[in-house]
Design an enzyme around this catalytic site. Structure first.
Site, PDB file in Angstrom:
ATOM      1  N   LYS A   1       0.853  -1.197   0.000  1.00 24.55           N
ATOM      2  CA  LYS A   1       0.000   0.000   0.000  1.00 24.55           C
ATOM      3  C   LYS A   1       0.893   1.254   0.000  1.00 24.55           C
ATOM      4  CE  LYS A   1      -3.592  -2.442  -0.413  1.00 24.55           C
ATOM      5  NZ  LYS A   1      -4.600  -2.935   0.509  1.00 24.55           N
TER       6      LYS A   1
HETATM    7  C1  LIG Z   1      -5.607  -3.840   1.114  1.00 28.29           C
HETATM    8  C2  LIG Z   1      -7.055  -3.562   1.182  1.00 28.29           C
HETATM    9  C3  LIG Z   1      -7.830  -3.852   2.302  1.00 28.29           C
HETATM   10  C4  LIG Z   1      -7.322  -4.671   3.462  1.00 28.29           C
HETATM   11  O1  LIG Z   1      -6.156  -4.210   4.014  1.00 28.29           O
HETATM   12  P1  LIG Z   1      -5.171  -5.242   4.771  1.00 28.29           P
HETATM   13  O2  LIG Z   1      -4.200  -4.312   5.429  1.00 28.29           O
HETATM   14  O3  LIG Z   1      -4.540  -6.101   3.724  1.00 28.29           O
HETATM   15  O4  LIG Z   1      -5.967  -6.023   5.750  1.00 28.29           O
HETATM   16  C5  LIG Z   1      -9.149  -3.455   2.319  1.00 28.29           C
HETATM   17  N1  LIG Z   1      -9.699  -2.808   1.280  1.00 28.29           N
HETATM   18  C6  LIG Z   1      -9.000  -2.541   0.154  1.00 28.29           C
HETATM   19  C7  LIG Z   1      -9.666  -1.824  -0.957  1.00 28.29           C
HETATM   20  C8  LIG Z   1      -7.664  -2.926   0.067  1.00 28.29           C
HETATM   21  O5  LIG Z   1      -6.983  -2.693  -1.063  1.00 28.29           O
END
Ligand SMILES: *Cc1c(COP(=O)(O)O)cnc(C)c1O
Length: 393
Positions: free
Chosen positions: A191
């Site tokens: 991310k």
């Molecule tokens: C990555 C993601 C999540 C979940 O995040 P994690 O940190 O992997 O639990 C939720 N919603 C979206 C749109 C994502 O891309």
């Protein structure tokens, strides 16, 4: 340098890759040498800095973006019998958090040009059981929160932003940290910034922030560090919570990464601008539309294949070591939701049609210009070889 696994393409190029600097490593090492590994002073420091950088009053950090979504549902007191409207065009966690609290996700279709939740389709799905809407800033582009807010206000619903892709972006000059009642971020490795695994929620509401802090700590109001400071060893578990804490050394990584965010967002935008320019007059692929007056964090760079079939383009890129990907399979098509909630093909036709066409090209802050050009050349080479692409011109 050429990998034997691909046919003449050059080294492996993933669609996303984390960036950990020497400065980040030094920041983590300093905490590891200190007294607190888990909830210590750096958690609070990271929360303050995260809130400041998101223009928000409060930030609560937790162990993942999924935990952050769960905490948001809990804080809003959503439970059995309730419905929450979510776009089908997202990662499954956006809908799963609604199931965690025993409620029902209701899947909304998306706008064909942007693949963002369509406010008019939201309006049509509101029922007497609806409690909230979760909007998803797909690819890093903020949704139209003014129009969504008009819908949620009219029906008295909470508005949650799944901003897991959009940290660093703005809508009409307003930070993604302040666009909804609760704004949810992921700090997963790929991310915009990372703590390895991690998540955060920003809010203007101190009461909701307190509830989420208790929720991440088993439902207990105080932490061992707070009890040590006051000398009172007693504690009360006032409600059922979880262990969703983020450790001090992860927060040290997060703090250090946060300092890179403006520069990394600018680099992603620069790469996207180069792709946009290369594909502007290119009939084979069509980048998703950009909303007027909003900035885009470009967690993903998504195109629609307009010439040759998507799977052929994907395979051609992969055979050259370019690991393009597909985001997302509409959530209502997953077997769990079909079995549990009776969702079916045909429920969200725009998303279902898009699913067969889209492709995410590599984009990450550490990506070299030469790699960007390699992706562009590979996309164009492939499309040249395809009669369908030329016919579409
Ligand atoms: C990555 C993601 C999540 C979940 O995040 P994690 O940190 O992997 O639990 C939720 N919603 C979206 C749109 C994502 O891309």
């Amino acid at each position: 340098m050429e990998s034997p696994a691909n046919r003449g393409g050059g080294p492996r190029l993933p669609y996303a890759r984390p960036w950990v600097s020497e400065q980040d490593i030094a920041a983590v090492a300093a905490v590891l040498r200190g007294e607190w590994l888990t909830t210590g002073p750096v958690v609070e420091q990271f929360e303050r800095e995260f809130a400041r950088s998101a223009d928000a009053a409060q930030a609560v950090v937790v162990s993942s973006g999924t935990a952050a979504l769960h905490a948001a549902m809990h804080a809003l007191e959503i439970g059995p019998g309730d419905e929450v409207i979510v776009p089908t065009w997202t990662f499954a966690a956006t809908a799963n958090c609604v199931r965690y609290v025993g409620a029902r996700p209701v899947f909304a279709d998306v706008d064909a040009a942007t693949l963002l939740i369509d406010p008019s389709s939201v309006d049509a799905l509101v029922s007497p059981r609806t409690k909230a809407v979760i909007a998803v800033d797909f690819a890093g582009q903020p949704c139209d929160y003014e129009r969504l807010r008009a819908v949620t206000n009219r029906h008295g619903l909470a508005l949650v932003a799944d901003a897991c892709h959009s940290l660093g972006a703005h809508d009409r000059g307003r930070n993604v940290g302040v666009l909804a009642d609760l704004n949810v971020f992921s700090l997963h490795a790929i991310k915009p910034i990372t703590t390895g695994e991690g998540g955060a929620v920003t809010t203007a509401d101190a009461g909701l922030a307190d509830r989420m802090r208790r929720f991440r700590n088993h439902g207990i109001g105080s932490t061992p560090r707070q009890r040590e400071a006051t000398g009172d060893w007693r504690y009360d578990m006032a409600e059922l919570g979880y262990n969703y804490r983020l450790s001090d050394f992860q927060c040290a990584l997060g703090l250090s990464q946060l300092a890179h965010l403006p520069e990394w967002t600018a680099r992603r935008q620069e790469i996207a601008a180069r792709y946009d320019e290369a594909f502007r007059w290119w009939p084979g692929v069509r980048p998703l539309a950009k909303r007027w007056r909003s900035s885009h964090a470009y967690h993903l760079y998504v195109v629609r294949c307009a010439g040759s079939p998507r799977d052929e383009m994907l395979d051609a890129l992969r055979s050259r070591g370019i690991e393009a990907n597909v985001h997302y399979r509409p959530v209502h098509l997953h077997s769990y939701y079909r079995r549990e909630l009776g969702t079916a093909p045909g429920d969200c036709p725009v998303a279902e049609a898009a699913y067969n066409r889209v492709l995410s090209l590599p984009i990450f802050a550490a990506m070299a210009d030469a790699d960007v050009e390699r992706v562009i050349a590979s996309v164009q080479d492939h499309a040249y070889g395809q009669p369908a692409a030329l016919a579409a011109a």
